[in-house]
Design a protein around this motif. Structure first.
Motif, PDB file in Angstrom:
ATOM      1  N   UNK A 161       0.849  -1.196   0.000  1.00  7.58           N
ATOM      2  CA  UNK A 161       0.000   0.000   0.000  1.00  7.58           C
ATOM      3  C   UNK A 161       0.879   1.238   0.000  1.00  7.58           C
ATOM      4  N   UNK A 162       0.637   2.113  -0.978  1.00  7.84           N
ATOM      5  CA  UNK A 162       1.313   3.410  -1.029  1.00  7.84           C
ATOM      6  C   UNK A 162       0.236   4.469  -0.862  1.00  7.84           C
ATOM      7  N   UNK A 163       0.405   5.344   0.119  1.00  6.64           N
ATOM      8  CA  UNK A 163      -0.620   6.342   0.407  1.00  6.64           C
ATOM      9  C   UNK A 163      -0.155   7.756   0.137  1.00  6.64           C
ATOM     10  N   UNK A 164      -1.037   8.544  -0.477  1.00 10.68           N
ATOM     11  CA  UNK A 164      -0.760   9.959  -0.745  1.00 10.68           C
ATOM     12  C   UNK A 164      -1.935  10.815  -0.295  1.00 10.68           C
ATOM     13  N   UNK A 172      -5.347   9.123  -1.433  1.00 14.10           N
ATOM     14  CA  UNK A 172      -5.269   8.061  -2.435  1.00 14.10           C
ATOM     15  C   UNK A 172      -4.553   6.849  -1.842  1.00 14.10           C
ATOM     16  N   UNK A 173      -5.186   5.684  -1.956  1.00 15.47           N
ATOM     17  CA  UNK A 173      -4.582   4.427  -1.521  1.00 15.47           C
ATOM     18  C   UNK A 173      -4.271   3.613  -2.773  1.00 15.47           C
ATOM     19  N   UNK A 174      -2.992   3.364  -3.006  1.00 20.16           N
ATOM     20  CA  UNK A 174      -2.540   2.678  -4.206  1.00 20.16           C
ATOM     21  C   UNK A 174      -2.018   1.302  -3.812  1.00 20.16           C
ATOM     22  N   UNK A 175      -2.619   0.260  -4.374  1.00 27.14           N
ATOM     23  CA  UNK A 175      -2.293  -1.114  -3.984  1.00 27.14           C
ATOM     24  C   UNK A 175      -1.439  -1.793  -5.041  1.00 27.14           C
ATOM     25  N   UNK A 176      -0.490  -2.595  -4.555  1.00 29.13           N
ATOM     26  CA  UNK A 176       0.420  -3.306  -5.442  1.00 29.13           C
ATOM     27  C   UNK A 176       0.583  -4.749  -4.957  1.00 29.13           C
ATOM     28  N   UNK A 177       1.134  -5.587  -5.819  1.00 26.20           N
ATOM     29  CA  UNK A 177       1.555  -6.913  -5.363  1.00 26.20           C
ATOM     30  C   UNK A 177       2.671  -6.695  -4.348  1.00 26.20           C
ATOM     31  N   UNK A 185       6.506   2.117  -5.427  1.00 21.53           N
ATOM     32  CA  UNK A 185       6.656   3.290  -4.564  1.00 21.53           C
ATOM     33  C   UNK A 185       7.710   4.243  -5.123  1.00 21.53           C
ATOM     34  N   UNK A 186       8.800   3.691  -5.643  1.00 21.65           N
ATOM     35  CA  UNK A 186       9.871   4.516  -6.213  1.00 21.65           C
ATOM     36  C   UNK A 186       9.386   5.262  -7.449  1.00 21.65           C
TER      37      UNK A 186
END
Length: 249
Positions: A138-141, A170-175, A183-184
């Motif tokens: 989870x990457x949050x902005x 914004x919640x961005x979901x990844x494997x 994230x980078x």
């Protein structure tokens, strides 16, 4: 991630109190120390440590506290903490996952079990409810970095799997294996995220009535207040009426 997100939005008003903030800083420092001890003491070279530092910054933890927690990992007096996951059922039959860092497994297990029992819930065996969740990155902005379409386009370009945008951000979901890479890429577009970590995301949200909802939140709050508990995840969804009531609207 309805249950967890709503809990974060509603219950963390208590974090403004000095006592609660002190406890929060203690938990953040523990995660930083453990992360630094498990890998390199450099956030740029240690994704878990970087996530821990991001979480600390998001809560306005002083820079000196962060640096002290990192240095503590290499000191001879550094405590040894075990990472433990507890799984159980809250009132209404909803599933909870509790992540803890403890220096005394027996104490923490006894305390967590007691909190579940007192609430009318029950602690279960490891694996009993985690199959109802996905382990994802989870990457949050904050919402101010861009509108939903802009963030979605950037997230797709970065290799993310899903985006949930709201007025809270914004919640961005990844494997989970792609978290560091995504994230980078997002950081190059939007700057430093407010969070970037692995989480348990419920596959489906269980709607609960208001009576059960209040009991669930009371249990989650009690768990979150325990010194050894780092994070609580749930697959519950509160009614709009209860959300408004608890938010004071």
């Amino acid at each position: 991630m309805a249950g967890h997100s709503q809990f974060k939005n509603i219950m963390h008003k208590k974090g403004k109190a000095d006592a609660a903030r002190s406890k929060l800083f203690s938990k953040l420092a523990r995660e930083i120390t453990v992360s630094a001890k498990l890998g390199l003491p450099d956030p740029a070279m240690n994704p878990r440590l970087r996530a821990a530092v991001l979480a600390a910054r998001a809560e306005n933890m002083p820079k000196d506290n962060i640096e002290r927690a990192i240095k503590k990992a290499s000191g001879s007096d550094a405590e040894n903490y075990d990472e433990i996951r507890y799984e159980g059922y809250a009132p209404g039959g909803v599933a909870l996952i509790v992540e803890a860092l403890t220096d005394n497994r027996n104490r923490t297990a006894s305390d967590v079990r007691s909190l579940f029992t007192k609430s009318g819930g029950s602690l279960a065996e490891t694996g009993a409810v985690s199959f109802m969740f996905d382990r994802v990155g989870l990457v949050g902005y904050d919402a101010k970095v861009g509108d939903a379409d802009t963030v979605l386009e950037a997230a797709i370009e970065a290799g993310a799997d899903d985006v949930v945008s709201s007025e809270d951000g914004h919640e961005i979901y990844t494997a989970q294996d792609s978290l560091a890479e995504v994230a980078k890429a997002l950081e190059a577009t939007f700057g430093e995220a407010r969070m970037a970590k692995l989480v348990w995301r419920p596959q489906n949200a269980v709607a609960v009535d208001d009576e059960a909802g209040e009991k669930i939140l009371k249990l989650v709050d009690a768990l979150d207040g325990h010194d050894d508990v780092q994070t609580v995840y749930g697959n519950f969804e509160l009614s709009d009426a209860l959300v408004a009531k608890l938010s004071g609207d």
